[in-house]
Design an enzyme around this catalytic site. Structure first.
Site, PDB file in Angstrom:
ATOM      1  N   THR A  54     -15.055   5.310  20.056  1.00  0.00           N
ATOM      2  CA  THR A  54     -13.720   5.879  19.805  1.00  0.00           C
ATOM      3  C   THR A  54     -13.539   7.074  20.739  1.00  0.00           C
ATOM      4  O   THR A  54     -13.172   6.901  21.886  1.00  0.00           O
ATOM      5  CB  THR A  54     -13.525   6.245  18.323  1.00  0.00           C
ATOM      6  OG1 THR A  54     -14.592   7.071  17.878  1.00  0.00           O
ATOM      7  CG2 THR A  54     -13.456   5.002  17.460  1.00  0.00           C
ATOM      8  N   THR A 101     -25.480   8.448  11.253  1.00  0.00           N
ATOM      9  CA  THR A 101     -24.450   9.002  12.119  1.00  0.00           C
ATOM     10  C   THR A 101     -23.253   8.076  12.047  1.00  0.00           C
ATOM     11  O   THR A 101     -23.170   7.259  11.151  1.00  0.00           O
ATOM     12  CB  THR A 101     -24.965   9.173  13.557  1.00  0.00           C
ATOM     13  OG1 THR A 101     -23.982   9.845  14.328  1.00  0.00           O
ATOM     14  CG2 THR A 101     -25.283   7.847  14.196  1.00  0.00           C
ATOM     15  N   GLU A 155     -17.537  16.425  20.478  1.00  0.00           N
ATOM     16  CA  GLU A 155     -16.197  16.595  21.044  1.00  0.00           C
ATOM     17  C   GLU A 155     -16.037  17.991  21.655  1.00  0.00           C
ATOM     18  O   GLU A 155     -16.147  19.006  20.969  1.00  0.00           O
ATOM     19  CB  GLU A 155     -15.155  16.335  19.965  1.00  0.00           C
ATOM     20  CG  GLU A 155     -15.120  14.862  19.594  1.00  0.00           C
ATOM     21  CD  GLU A 155     -14.276  14.540  18.380  1.00  0.00           C
ATOM     22  OE1 GLU A 155     -13.897  13.361  18.245  1.00  0.00           O
ATOM     23  OE2 GLU A 155     -14.002  15.442  17.579  1.00  0.00           O
ATOM     24  N   ASN A 160      -9.010  16.678  18.873  1.00  0.00           N
ATOM     25  CA  ASN A 160      -8.628  16.353  17.510  1.00  0.00           C
ATOM     26  C   ASN A 160      -7.165  16.613  17.237  1.00  0.00           C
ATOM     27  O   ASN A 160      -6.562  15.982  16.358  1.00  0.00           O
ATOM     28  CB  ASN A 160      -9.527  17.097  16.537  1.00  0.00           C
ATOM     29  CG  ASN A 160     -10.897  16.458  16.473  1.00  0.00           C
ATOM     30  OD1 ASN A 160     -11.066  15.404  15.895  1.00  0.00           O
ATOM     31  ND2 ASN A 160     -11.882  17.088  17.114  1.00  0.00           N
ATOM     32  N   SER A 210      -1.893  11.136  18.288  1.00  0.00           N
ATOM     33  CA  SER A 210      -0.627  11.298  19.013  1.00  0.00           C
ATOM     34  C   SER A 210      -0.739  10.810  20.447  1.00  0.00           C
ATOM     35  O   SER A 210      -1.777  10.357  20.862  1.00  0.00           O
ATOM     36  CB  SER A 210      -0.204  12.763  18.990  1.00  0.00           C
ATOM     37  OG  SER A 210      -1.203  13.594  19.541  1.00  0.00           O
TER      38      SER A 210
END
Length: 410
Positions: A159, A196, A283, A405, A410
């Site tokens: 992802t 995980t 991230e 995030n 969006s």
């Protein structure tokens, strides 16, 4: 989700991995993730495989996790179906219908029992899918099955990952070569309560399900359960290990078998490697942080203190700013609620004690600054009350985490 730059902590290249006998796989596209990328991994074990696993303890875990947690008790697998782009979590009856249709179609295609089909999903939470969304894609996915293309498979269930995660090894079990390969995804929502995000390990060793489960359970706590990116536990966390037995090596049916220790250690190494890759791909991450706690009341207390430090936004942002702010580490130790000796509390960055025996000490600022400018940061904390110890791993907290995030849907 916009394309993301590859983490600066990523490996230089995807590893060279051995084949695993007794499995066939394909990567294909449903269209859940958008664009033209693959978002479905399909794996089959024509002659079956032993299976063991671990799963998130989240109270809102996905329908796929609930399914696998029930079926893994049977210990036998014929197929694995994994999609990206939709987690099938908090989807109620629609999530159950999607799984029922997927399992029924795979059973039809493989001629297997429903408890032999394993499912996993990752992506947006709370977005129900039409029941046949995955099932309708399975005939073509099964038609495309072949020898595993490990990198394509790893990418199919990514992802926000910026690089595909994999590790593998070859063992000699009494003169027979046995291969082990692990694939993982994970980048955010990482503070697992078992494993995980998604991890799948395949071996052609022959291992009884109960022995395999013991191996998995033995190593989860010190690998996948010892990492955090952002203190958030996923609804989808799934770790599954499949053993096909197709190498020809004699079956391992007892934990006392000397070969069991060799396989177990190989699994531990792959778990650790994959867990570190997840943290390296946190991230927005720019630095990998290892936190070692010693002198605690016991190992559980040390682990709690370690995670209090690892999950502290103030510690993580200080490290992002390359600041050895040991006062923030002391703060995090104090909030953990564990027994400590304030008069013995000591903190070390990169081999230099910045606080010792309850107070500040002179240290080589230049050496610490050099360490803080590096990509791997080592912090050691001694709380001075016992022999408990633990290691946990995390990453720094940068503006990139907010950007990723904030743009997720969006």
């Amino acid at each position: 989700m916009k394309n993301l730059p590859v983490s600066p902590l990523a490996p230089a290249a995807f590893p060279t991995l051995p084949p695993v006998a007794g499995m066939r796989a394909s990567a294909s596209r449903i269209g859940l993730y958008g664009g033209t990328r693959n978002d479905l991994m399909t794996v089959v074990f024509p002659d079956g495989a032993s299976v063991a696993g671990a799963f998130t303890r989240s109270a809102t875990r996905s329908a796929d996790v609930e399914w696998c947690a029930a079926q893994v008790k049977q210990g036998h697998a014929r197929a694995l179906v994994v999609n990206a782009g939709n987690s099938n979590a908090f989807t109620g009856p629609a999530g159950l219908a999607k799984n029922a249709a997927t399992v029924a179609e795979m059973c039809r295609l493989m001629g297997c029992a429903d408890h032999e089909v394993f499912l996993a999903a990752t992506g947006v939470i709370g977005a129900p899918l039409p029941p046949a969304t995955v099932a309708d894609a399975l005939p073509s996915a099964v038609e495309a099955l072949g020898a595993p293309d490990w990198e394509s498979l790893a990418r199919a269930f990514s992802t926000t990952d910026t690089f595909p995660k994999a590790a593998g090894t070859t063992l000699d079990l009494d003169g027979t070569a046995v291969n082990v390969v692990g694939l993982a995804k994970g980048s955010g929502m990482i503070a697992p309560n078992m494993a995980t995000m998604l991890v799948f390990v395949f071996t052609d060793a022959a291992i009884a399900p109960d022995v395999l489960q013991a191996m998995v359970s033995a190593h989860v706590e010190t690998t996948f359960n010892a990492i955090t990116v952002d203190s958030d536990t996923s609804t989808s966390d799934t770790l599954l290990v499949f053993a096909t037995g197709a190498s020809g090596a004699a079956p391992i049916t007892m934990p006392s078998d000397p070969r069991a220790a060799l396989v177990s250690e190989a699994l531990r190494g792959i778990f650790h490697d994959l867990a570190m890759q997840v943290v390296r791909d946190g991230e927005g991450a720019q630095k990998l942080i290892q936190i070692e706690v010693q002198g605690a009341a016991d190992n559980i207390s040390a682990r709690t203190i370690g995670f209090a430090i690892a999950n502290s936004p103030l510690v993580k942002t200080a490290i992002a700013g390359e600041d050895a702010n040991w006062g923030r580490v002391v703060m995090a130790v104090g909030k953990a609620g564990e027994p400590i000796s304030v008069d013995q509390l000591s903190v070390r960055f990169g081999g230099q004690w910045t606080a010792r025996a309850g107070g500040a000490v002179a240290y080589d600022v230049g050496q610490v600054d050099i360490h803080m400018r590096g990509q791997i940061i080592d912090i050691l904390v001694d709380v001075g009350v016992g022999n408990g110890q633990a290691k946990v791993w995390t990453c720094d907290l940068t503006h990139g985490y907010i950007s990723i995030n904030g743009d997720y849907r969006s």
